[in-house]
Design a protein around this motif. Structure first.
Motif, PDB file in Angstrom:
ATOM      1  N   CYS A   1      13.211   1.507  -0.907  1.00 54.73           N
ATOM      2  CA  CYS A   1      12.059   2.136  -1.563  1.00 54.73           C
ATOM      3  C   CYS A   1      11.857   3.551  -1.044  1.00 54.73           C
ATOM      4  CB  CYS A   1      10.801   1.304  -1.320  1.00 54.73           C
ATOM      5  SG  CYS A   1      10.770  -0.297  -2.170  1.00 54.73           S
ATOM      6  N   MET A   2      11.964   3.730   0.260  1.00 56.97           N
ATOM      7  CA  MET A   2      11.768   5.057   0.855  1.00 56.97           C
ATOM      8  C   MET A   2      12.801   6.056   0.339  1.00 56.97           C
ATOM      9  SD  MET A   2      10.818   3.996   4.779  1.00 56.97           S
ATOM     10  CE  MET A   2      10.173   5.584   5.314  1.00 56.97           C
ATOM     11  N   LEU A   3      14.048   5.614   0.244  1.00 58.37           N
ATOM     12  CA  LEU A   3      15.101   6.517  -0.220  1.00 58.37           C
ATOM     13  C   LEU A   3      14.818   6.995  -1.640  1.00 58.37           C
ATOM     14  CD1 LEU A   3      17.817   7.918   0.206  1.00 58.37           C
ATOM     15  CD2 LEU A   3      18.931   5.850  -0.649  1.00 58.37           C
ATOM     16  N   ASN A   4      14.410   6.080  -2.509  1.00 59.66           N
ATOM     17  CA  ASN A   4      14.125   6.468  -3.889  1.00 59.66           C
ATOM     18  C   ASN A   4      12.929   7.393  -3.975  1.00 59.66           C
ATOM     19  OD1 ASN A   4      15.944   5.085  -5.981  1.00 59.66           O
ATOM     20  ND2 ASN A   4      15.519   3.419  -4.566  1.00 59.66           N
ATOM     21  N   LEU A   5      11.887   7.125  -3.213  1.00 54.41           N
ATOM     22  CA  LEU A   5      10.716   7.995  -3.225  1.00 54.41           C
ATOM     23  C   LEU A   5      11.056   9.377  -2.665  1.00 54.41           C
ATOM     24  CD1 LEU A   5       8.134   5.310  -2.121  1.00 54.41           C
ATOM     25  CD2 LEU A   5       8.136   6.495  -4.314  1.00 54.41           C
ATOM     26  N   GLN A   6      11.864   9.408  -1.621  1.00 54.92           N
ATOM     27  CA  GLN A   6      12.286  10.687  -1.064  1.00 54.92           C
ATOM     28  C   GLN A   6      13.190  11.449  -2.029  1.00 54.92           C
ATOM     29  OE1 GLN A   6      14.016   9.457   2.652  1.00 54.92           O
ATOM     30  NE2 GLN A   6      12.021   9.055   3.586  1.00 54.92           N
ATOM     31  N   SER A   7      13.843  10.720  -2.909  1.00 56.16           N
ATOM     32  CA  SER A   7      14.680  11.345  -3.947  1.00 56.16           C
ATOM     33  C   SER A   7      13.867  11.669  -5.191  1.00 56.16           C
ATOM     34  CB  SER A   7      15.840  10.394  -4.309  1.00 56.16           C
ATOM     35  OG  SER A   7      16.641  10.121  -3.190  1.00 56.16           O
ATOM     36  N   ARG A   8      12.535  11.569  -5.057  1.00 53.74           N
ATOM     37  CA  ARG A   8      11.593  11.899  -6.128  1.00 53.74           C
ATOM     38  C   ARG A   8      11.765  10.984  -7.341  1.00 53.74           C
ATOM     39  NH1 ARG A   8       8.649  15.504  -4.338  1.00 53.74           N
ATOM     40  NH2 ARG A   8       7.437  15.689  -6.266  1.00 53.74           N
ATOM     41  N   LYS A   9      11.989   9.722  -7.060  1.00 48.31           N
ATOM     42  CA  LYS A   9      12.009   8.705  -8.102  1.00 48.31           C
ATOM     43  C   LYS A   9      10.830   7.759  -7.913  1.00 48.31           C
ATOM     44  CE  LYS A   9      16.835   8.182  -9.502  1.00 48.31           C
ATOM     45  NZ  LYS A   9      17.923   7.185  -9.718  1.00 48.31           N
ATOM     46  N   MET A  10      10.315   7.237  -9.028  1.00 44.07           N
ATOM     47  CA  MET A  10       9.320   6.191  -8.962  1.00 44.07           C
ATOM     48  C   MET A  10      10.007   4.873  -8.615  1.00 44.07           C
ATOM     49  SD  MET A  10       6.977   7.130 -12.301  1.00 44.07           S
ATOM     50  CE  MET A  10       8.381   7.268 -13.431  1.00 44.07           C
ATOM     51  N   VAL A  11       9.223   3.955  -8.083  1.00 43.46           N
ATOM     52  CA  VAL A  11       9.751   2.637  -7.709  1.00 43.46           C
ATOM     53  C   VAL A  11       8.875   1.548  -8.305  1.00 43.46           C
ATOM     54  CG1 VAL A  11      10.204   1.034  -5.812  1.00 43.46           C
ATOM     55  CG2 VAL A  11      10.773   3.461  -5.550  1.00 43.46           C
ATOM     56  N   LEU A  12       9.506   0.605  -8.966  1.00 42.61           N
ATOM     57  CA  LEU A  12       8.862  -0.632  -9.394  1.00 42.61           C
ATOM     58  C   LEU A  12       9.449  -1.747  -8.542  1.00 42.61           C
ATOM     59  CD1 LEU A  12       8.762  -0.151 -13.259  1.00 42.61           C
ATOM     60  CD2 LEU A  12       6.772  -0.612 -11.803  1.00 42.61           C
ATOM     61  N   LEU A  13       8.676  -2.179  -7.562  1.00 44.54           N
ATOM     62  CA  LEU A  13       9.126  -3.225  -6.645  1.00 44.54           C
ATOM     63  C   LEU A  13       8.685  -4.579  -7.188  1.00 44.54           C
ATOM     64  CD1 LEU A  13      10.336  -4.153  -3.912  1.00 44.54           C
ATOM     65  CD2 LEU A  13       8.048  -3.822  -2.929  1.00 44.54           C
ATOM     66  N   CYS A  14       9.673  -5.426  -7.497  1.00 44.52           N
ATOM     67  CA  CYS A  14       9.401  -6.764  -8.024  1.00 44.52           C
ATOM     68  C   CYS A  14       9.523  -7.763  -6.879  1.00 44.52           C
ATOM     69  CB  CYS A  14      10.382  -7.116  -9.135  1.00 44.52           C
ATOM     70  SG  CYS A  14      10.399  -5.937 -10.506  1.00 44.52           S
ATOM     71  N   VAL A  15       8.385  -8.322  -6.473  1.00 43.84           N
ATOM     72  CA  VAL A  15       8.355  -9.301  -5.394  1.00 43.84           C
ATOM     73  C   VAL A  15       8.358 -10.684  -6.037  1.00 43.84           C
ATOM     74  CG1 VAL A  15       7.146 -10.083  -3.332  1.00 43.84           C
ATOM     75  CG2 VAL A  15       7.009  -7.660  -4.023  1.00 43.84           C
ATOM     76  N   ASN A  16       9.462 -11.384  -5.880  1.00 39.59           N
ATOM     77  CA  ASN A  16       9.662 -12.636  -6.612  1.00 39.59           C
ATOM     78  C   ASN A  16       9.563 -13.858  -5.715  1.00 39.59           C
ATOM     79  OD1 ASN A  16      10.173 -11.331  -9.074  1.00 39.59           O
ATOM     80  ND2 ASN A  16      12.357 -11.102  -8.603  1.00 39.59           N
ATOM     81  N   PRO A  17       9.216 -15.009  -6.305  1.00 43.16           N
ATOM     82  CA  PRO A  17       9.257 -16.266  -5.554  1.00 43.16           C
ATOM     83  C   PRO A  17      10.685 -16.551  -5.094  1.00 43.16           C
ATOM     84  CG  PRO A  17       8.092 -16.531  -7.636  1.00 43.16           C
ATOM     85  CD  PRO A  17       8.760 -15.202  -7.687  1.00 43.16           C
ATOM     86  N   SER A  18      10.807 -17.390  -4.105  1.00 43.62           N
ATOM     87  CA  SER A  18      12.119 -17.713  -3.550  1.00 43.62           C
ATOM     88  C   SER A  18      13.079 -18.200  -4.626  1.00 43.62           C
ATOM     89  CB  SER A  18      11.964 -18.791  -2.472  1.00 43.62           C
ATOM     90  OG  SER A  18      13.214 -19.124  -1.917  1.00 43.62           O
ATOM     91  N   GLY A  19      14.256 -17.619  -4.646  1.00 45.70           N
ATOM     92  CA  GLY A  19      15.296 -18.023  -5.579  1.00 45.70           C
ATOM     93  C   GLY A  19      15.225 -17.367  -6.936  1.00 45.70           C
ATOM     94  N   ASN A  20      14.186 -16.580  -7.197  1.00 44.59           N
ATOM     95  CA  ASN A  20      14.028 -15.926  -8.499  1.00 44.59           C
ATOM     96  C   ASN A  20      14.435 -14.460  -8.378  1.00 44.59           C
ATOM     97  OD1 ASN A  20      13.252 -14.849 -10.924  1.00 44.59           O
ATOM     98  ND2 ASN A  20      11.117 -15.512 -10.809  1.00 44.59           N
ATOM     99  N   THR A  21      15.475 -14.078  -9.073  1.00 44.49           N
ATOM    100  CA  THR A  21      15.960 -12.695  -9.009  1.00 44.49           C
ATOM    101  C   THR A  21      15.718 -11.945 -10.310  1.00 44.49           C
ATOM    102  OG1 THR A  21      18.185 -13.372  -9.708  1.00 44.49           O
ATOM    103  CG2 THR A  21      17.749 -13.300  -7.329  1.00 44.49           C
ATOM    104  N   SER A  22      14.951 -12.523 -11.208  1.00 45.64           N
ATOM    105  CA  SER A  22      14.743 -11.911 -12.518  1.00 45.64           C
ATOM    106  C   SER A  22      13.800 -10.711 -12.428  1.00 45.64           C
ATOM    107  CB  SER A  22      14.179 -12.938 -13.500  1.00 45.64           C
ATOM    108  OG  SER A  22      12.908 -13.388 -13.076  1.00 45.64           O
ATOM    109  N   VAL A  23      13.901  -9.834 -13.413  1.00 39.00           N
ATOM    110  CA  VAL A  23      13.014  -8.680 -13.530  1.00 39.00           C
ATOM    111  C   VAL A  23      12.081  -8.941 -14.702  1.00 39.00           C
ATOM    112  CG1 VAL A  23      12.882  -6.208 -14.005  1.00 39.00           C
ATOM    113  CG2 VAL A  23      14.744  -7.111 -12.578  1.00 39.00           C
ATOM    114  N   PRO A  24      10.772  -8.883 -14.488  1.00 39.04           N
ATOM    115  CA  PRO A  24       9.823  -9.168 -15.578  1.00 39.04           C
ATOM    116  C   PRO A  24      10.077  -8.304 -16.810  1.00 39.04           C
ATOM    117  CG  PRO A  24       8.677  -9.120 -13.486  1.00 39.04           C
ATOM    118  CD  PRO A  24      10.081  -8.669 -13.208  1.00 39.04           C
TER     119      PRO A  24
END
Length: 263
Positions: free
Chosen positions: A152-175
Protein backbone atom coordinates in the motif's frame (compact mmCIF):
# COMPACT_ATOMS: atom_id res chain seq x y z
CA UNK A 1 -18.84 3.98 6.49
CA UNK A 2 -16.22 6.43 7.66
CA UNK A 3 -16.36 10.04 6.58
CA UNK A 4 -13.37 11.14 4.48
CA UNK A 5 -10.55 12.47 6.61
CA UNK A 6 -6.82 13.04 6.47
CA UNK A 7 -5.15 10.38 8.58
CA UNK A 8 -1.58 10.32 9.78
CA UNK A 9 -1.09 6.80 8.52
CA UNK A 10 2.27 5.08 8.41
CA UNK A 11 4.07 7.68 10.51
CA UNK A 12 7.61 6.95 11.64
CA UNK A 13 9.68 9.36 13.73
CA UNK A 14 7.13 12.09 13.07
CA UNK A 15 7.47 12.03 9.28
CA UNK A 16 4.59 10.98 7.07
CA UNK A 17 5.73 8.40 4.55
CA UNK A 18 2.73 8.14 2.29
CA UNK A 19 3.78 10.52 -0.44
CA UNK A 20 7.11 10.79 -2.12
CA UNK A 21 6.51 14.53 -2.42
CA UNK A 22 6.64 15.05 1.35
CA UNK A 23 10.36 14.28 1.55
CA UNK A 24 11.21 12.51 -1.64
CA UNK A 25 10.98 14.32 -4.94
CA UNK A 26 10.50 11.08 -6.84
CA UNK A 27 10.39 7.35 -6.33
CA UNK A 28 11.42 5.00 -9.09
CA UNK A 29 11.74 1.25 -8.78
CA UNK A 30 13.35 -1.40 -10.92
CA UNK A 31 11.70 -4.75 -11.37
CA UNK A 32 13.62 -7.71 -10.03
CA UNK A 33 13.86 -9.12 -13.54
CA UNK A 34 15.60 -5.94 -14.70
CA UNK A 35 17.92 -5.67 -11.72
CA UNK A 36 20.06 -8.71 -12.43
CA UNK A 37 21.76 -7.56 -15.66
CA UNK A 38 22.07 -4.00 -14.38
CA UNK A 39 23.86 -4.66 -11.08
CA UNK A 40 27.32 -4.14 -12.59
CA UNK A 41 26.38 -0.61 -13.65
CA UNK A 42 24.97 0.40 -10.28
CA UNK A 43 26.71 2.45 -7.61
CA UNK A 44 27.65 0.83 -4.31
CA UNK A 45 24.43 1.98 -2.62
CA UNK A 46 22.26 1.02 -5.59
CA UNK A 47 23.91 -2.38 -5.76
CA UNK A 48 23.36 -2.94 -2.04
CA UNK A 49 19.68 -2.05 -2.41
CA UNK A 50 19.20 -4.21 -5.52
CA UNK A 51 20.85 -7.23 -3.92
CA UNK A 52 18.78 -6.82 -0.75
CA UNK A 53 15.58 -6.60 -2.79
CA UNK A 54 16.42 -9.83 -4.62
CA UNK A 55 16.97 -11.51 -1.25
CA UNK A 56 13.73 -10.08 0.22
CA UNK A 57 15.65 -7.87 2.64
CA UNK A 58 15.23 -4.32 3.86
CA UNK A 59 17.91 -1.73 3.09
CA UNK A 60 18.74 1.13 5.45
CA UNK A 61 20.47 3.95 3.56
CA UNK A 62 22.17 6.63 5.65
CA UNK A 63 22.80 9.86 3.73
CA UNK A 64 25.34 12.27 5.21
CA UNK A 65 27.47 15.27 4.30
CA UNK A 66 29.95 15.56 7.16
CA UNK A 67 31.56 13.17 9.59
CA UNK A 68 30.09 15.06 12.54
CA UNK A 69 28.92 13.68 15.86
CA UNK A 70 25.32 13.22 14.67
CA UNK A 71 26.51 11.19 11.67
CA UNK A 72 28.79 9.02 13.78
CA UNK A 73 26.04 8.45 16.35
CA UNK A 74 23.47 7.48 13.73
CA UNK A 75 25.88 5.09 12.00
CA UNK A 76 26.85 3.50 15.31
CA UNK A 77 23.18 2.95 16.20
CA UNK A 78 22.48 1.39 12.81
CA UNK A 79 25.52 -0.85 13.06
CA UNK A 80 24.76 -2.01 16.59
CA UNK A 81 21.13 -2.73 15.77
CA UNK A 82 21.48 -4.28 12.30
CA UNK A 83 24.75 -6.20 12.43
CA UNK A 84 22.92 -9.18 13.87
CA UNK A 85 20.12 -9.03 11.31
CA UNK A 86 21.98 -9.85 8.10
CA UNK A 87 19.27 -12.33 7.10
CA UNK A 88 16.64 -9.60 6.89
CA UNK A 89 18.51 -6.31 6.37
CA UNK A 90 21.47 -4.57 4.81
CA UNK A 91 22.69 -1.04 5.47
CA UNK A 92 24.91 1.36 3.61
CA UNK A 93 26.20 4.92 4.00
CA UNK A 94 26.05 7.47 1.19
CA UNK A 95 28.06 10.70 1.17
CA UNK A 96 25.92 13.21 -0.72
CA UNK A 97 29.11 14.76 -2.14
CA UNK A 98 30.08 11.48 -3.82
CA UNK A 99 29.62 11.91 -7.59
CA UNK A 100 29.19 8.14 -7.99
CA UNK A 101 26.07 8.22 -5.81
CA UNK A 102 24.28 11.16 -7.41
CA UNK A 103 21.68 8.97 -9.10
CA UNK A 104 20.32 7.53 -5.86
CA UNK A 105 20.56 10.94 -4.18
CA UNK A 106 18.46 12.45 -6.96
CA UNK A 107 16.06 9.50 -6.96
CA UNK A 108 15.15 10.13 -3.32
CA UNK A 109 15.43 13.91 -3.59
CA UNK A 110 17.57 14.25 -0.47
CA UNK A 111 20.30 16.63 -1.64
CA UNK A 112 18.85 19.48 0.45
CA UNK A 113 17.43 17.41 3.28
CA UNK A 114 18.73 17.82 6.84
CA UNK A 115 21.61 15.44 7.48
CA UNK A 116 22.25 12.80 8.53
CA UNK A 117 19.16 11.12 7.13
CA UNK A 118 18.38 7.42 7.07
CA UNK A 119 15.74 5.90 4.81
CA UNK A 120 14.41 2.39 5.38
CA UNK A 121 13.53 0.71 2.09
CA UNK A 122 11.36 -2.41 2.00
CA UNK A 123 12.16 -5.22 -0.45
CA UNK A 124 9.47 -3.94 -2.83
CA UNK A 125 10.95 -0.43 -2.86
CA UNK A 126 8.55 1.28 -0.45
CA UNK A 127 10.01 3.83 1.95
CA UNK A 128 8.92 2.56 5.36
CA UNK A 129 11.05 4.76 7.60
CA UNK A 130 12.65 8.20 7.46
CA UNK A 131 14.90 9.36 10.29
CA UNK A 132 16.49 12.81 10.48
CA UNK A 133 19.41 13.66 12.76
CA UNK A 134 18.78 10.79 15.15
CA UNK A 135 17.65 7.20 15.25
CA UNK A 136 17.09 4.58 17.93
CA UNK A 137 16.21 0.91 18.24
CA UNK A 138 12.47 1.58 18.42
CA UNK A 139 12.48 3.67 15.24
CA UNK A 140 14.39 0.97 13.42
CA UNK A 141 11.95 -1.72 14.53
CA UNK A 142 8.96 0.39 13.43
CA UNK A 143 10.39 0.50 9.90
CA UNK A 144 9.72 -3.21 9.41
CA UNK A 145 6.14 -3.45 8.15
CA UNK A 146 3.86 -6.18 6.87
CA UNK A 147 3.91 -7.11 3.16
CA UNK A 148 0.45 -5.64 2.60
CA UNK A 149 1.35 -2.37 4.32
CA UNK A 150 4.53 -2.14 2.23
CA UNK A 151 2.53 -2.69 -0.93
CA UNK A 152 0.00 0.00 0.00
CA UNK A 153 2.79 2.42 0.89
CA UNK A 154 4.60 1.84 -2.39
CA UNK A 155 1.48 2.58 -4.43
CA UNK A 156 0.66 5.70 -2.44
CA UNK A 157 4.24 6.91 -2.77
CA UNK A 158 3.90 6.30 -6.51
CA UNK A 159 0.87 8.63 -6.42
CA UNK A 160 -1.66 5.88 -6.97
CA UNK A 161 -4.90 5.36 -5.09
CA UNK A 162 -5.35 2.10 -3.21
CA UNK A 163 -8.47 0.00 -2.74
CA UNK A 164 -7.55 -2.47 -0.02
CA UNK A 165 -9.91 -5.46 0.06
CA UNK A 166 -9.80 -7.15 3.47
CA UNK A 167 -11.37 -10.55 2.97
CA UNK A 168 -12.46 -13.40 5.25
CA UNK A 169 -10.08 -16.32 5.48
CA UNK A 170 -9.80 -18.22 2.22
CA UNK A 171 -11.62 -15.59 0.15
CA UNK A 172 -9.45 -13.97 -2.51
CA UNK A 173 -12.23 -12.41 -4.58
CA UNK A 174 -12.49 -8.71 -5.40
CA UNK A 175 -15.95 -7.20 -4.78
CA UNK A 176 -17.92 -6.27 -7.89
CA UNK A 177 -18.04 -2.58 -6.99
CA UNK A 178 -14.26 -2.43 -6.72
CA UNK A 179 -13.85 -4.18 -10.05
CA UNK A 180 -16.26 -1.74 -11.68
CA UNK A 181 -14.42 1.26 -10.26
CA UNK A 182 -11.09 -0.11 -11.49
CA UNK A 183 -12.63 -0.51 -14.95
CA UNK A 184 -13.50 3.20 -15.28
CA UNK A 185 -11.07 4.38 -18.00
CA UNK A 186 -9.77 7.46 -16.20
CA UNK A 187 -9.27 5.55 -12.93
CA UNK A 188 -7.86 2.23 -14.14
CA UNK A 189 -4.25 3.43 -14.33
CA UNK A 190 -4.24 5.44 -11.10
CA UNK A 191 -5.73 2.93 -8.68
CA UNK A 192 -4.27 -0.33 -7.39
CA UNK A 193 -6.44 -3.08 -5.93
CA UNK A 194 -4.75 -4.89 -3.05
CA UNK A 195 -6.27 -7.93 -1.33
CA UNK A 196 -5.39 -9.34 2.06
CA UNK A 197 -6.74 -12.19 4.16
CA UNK A 198 -7.81 -10.67 7.47
CA UNK A 199 -6.26 -13.67 9.27
CA UNK A 200 -2.95 -13.53 7.36
CA UNK A 201 0.09 -13.80 9.67
CA UNK A 202 1.71 -10.48 10.44
CA UNK A 203 -1.10 -8.30 9.07
CA UNK A 204 -3.10 -7.82 12.27
CA UNK A 205 -1.32 -4.66 13.42
CA UNK A 206 -1.79 -3.00 10.04
CA UNK A 207 -5.51 -3.77 10.00
CA UNK A 208 -5.83 -2.38 13.54
CA UNK A 209 -3.98 0.74 12.44
CA UNK A 210 -6.57 1.20 9.70
CA UNK A 211 -9.35 0.46 12.23
CA UNK A 212 -10.77 -2.34 10.09
CA UNK A 213 -13.57 -3.92 12.15
CA UNK A 214 -13.45 -7.58 13.05
CA UNK A 215 -16.00 -9.25 10.79
CA UNK A 216 -16.69 -12.30 8.71
CA UNK A 217 -17.53 -10.02 5.78
CA UNK A 218 -15.25 -8.23 3.36
CA UNK A 219 -14.19 -4.67 4.13
CA UNK A 220 -12.88 -2.10 1.66
CA UNK A 221 -10.41 0.60 2.68
CA UNK A 222 -10.06 3.42 0.14
CA UNK A 223 -6.84 5.47 0.33
CA UNK A 224 -5.33 8.16 -1.89
CA UNK A 225 -2.08 10.11 -1.91
CA UNK A 226 -0.67 12.03 -0.19
CA UNK A 227 -2.35 10.45 2.83
CA UNK A 228 -6.10 10.70 2.43
CA UNK A 229 -8.44 8.15 3.92
CA UNK A 230 -11.32 8.39 1.46
CA UNK A 231 -13.42 5.96 3.47
CA UNK A 232 -14.06 2.44 4.65
CA UNK A 233 -16.91 0.37 3.26
CA UNK A 234 -18.50 -3.05 3.25
CA UNK A 235 -17.93 -5.48 0.41
CA UNK A 236 -21.28 -4.43 -1.03
CA UNK A 237 -20.03 -0.95 -1.96
CA UNK A 238 -20.81 0.13 -5.53
CA UNK A 239 -18.55 1.89 -7.99
CA UNK A 240 -20.94 4.86 -7.92
CA UNK A 241 -20.46 5.17 -4.17
CA UNK A 242 -16.68 5.06 -4.52
CA UNK A 243 -16.73 7.73 -7.25
CA UNK A 244 -18.99 9.97 -5.16
CA UNK A 245 -16.79 9.63 -2.09
CA UNK A 246 -13.68 10.31 -4.13
CA UNK A 247 -15.17 13.51 -5.53
CA UNK A 248 -16.01 14.63 -2.00
CA UNK A 249 -12.31 14.40 -1.14
CA UNK A 250 -11.67 17.05 -3.79
CA UNK A 251 -8.35 18.82 -3.48
CA UNK A 252 -7.34 16.60 -0.57
CA UNK A 253 -6.59 13.85 -3.06
CA UNK A 254 -3.20 13.89 -4.74
CA UNK A 255 -4.33 12.17 -7.93
CA UNK A 256 -5.46 14.46 -10.74
CA UNK A 257 -8.29 12.12 -11.65
CA UNK A 258 -9.88 12.66 -8.25
CA UNK A 259 -10.98 16.12 -9.34
CA UNK A 260 -11.39 15.91 -13.09
CA UNK A 261 -12.27 12.35 -14.08
CA UNK A 262 -15.44 12.18 -16.12
CA UNK A 263 -16.70 8.64 -15.81
Amino acid sequence: MMTPSILRLFKVNGIRLLAAGTLLSSLSTVSMAEEVPRVAALSRAESSRATASQQNKYTFIMFYKDQDDATKSMWNTLSQNLNGKQETTSFVAVNTNDPKEQKIIEEYGVSRAPMPLTLAVAPNGAITGSFVKQINDDYIQQAFVSPTKARCMLNLQSRKMVLLCVNPSGNTSVPAGVQAFKAVPCYKDVVEVVTVDRSAPGEGDFLKELEVPASQESSIVFMAPPGVMIGQYSGQVTSQQLIAELKKAGKSCGVEGCKHCKE
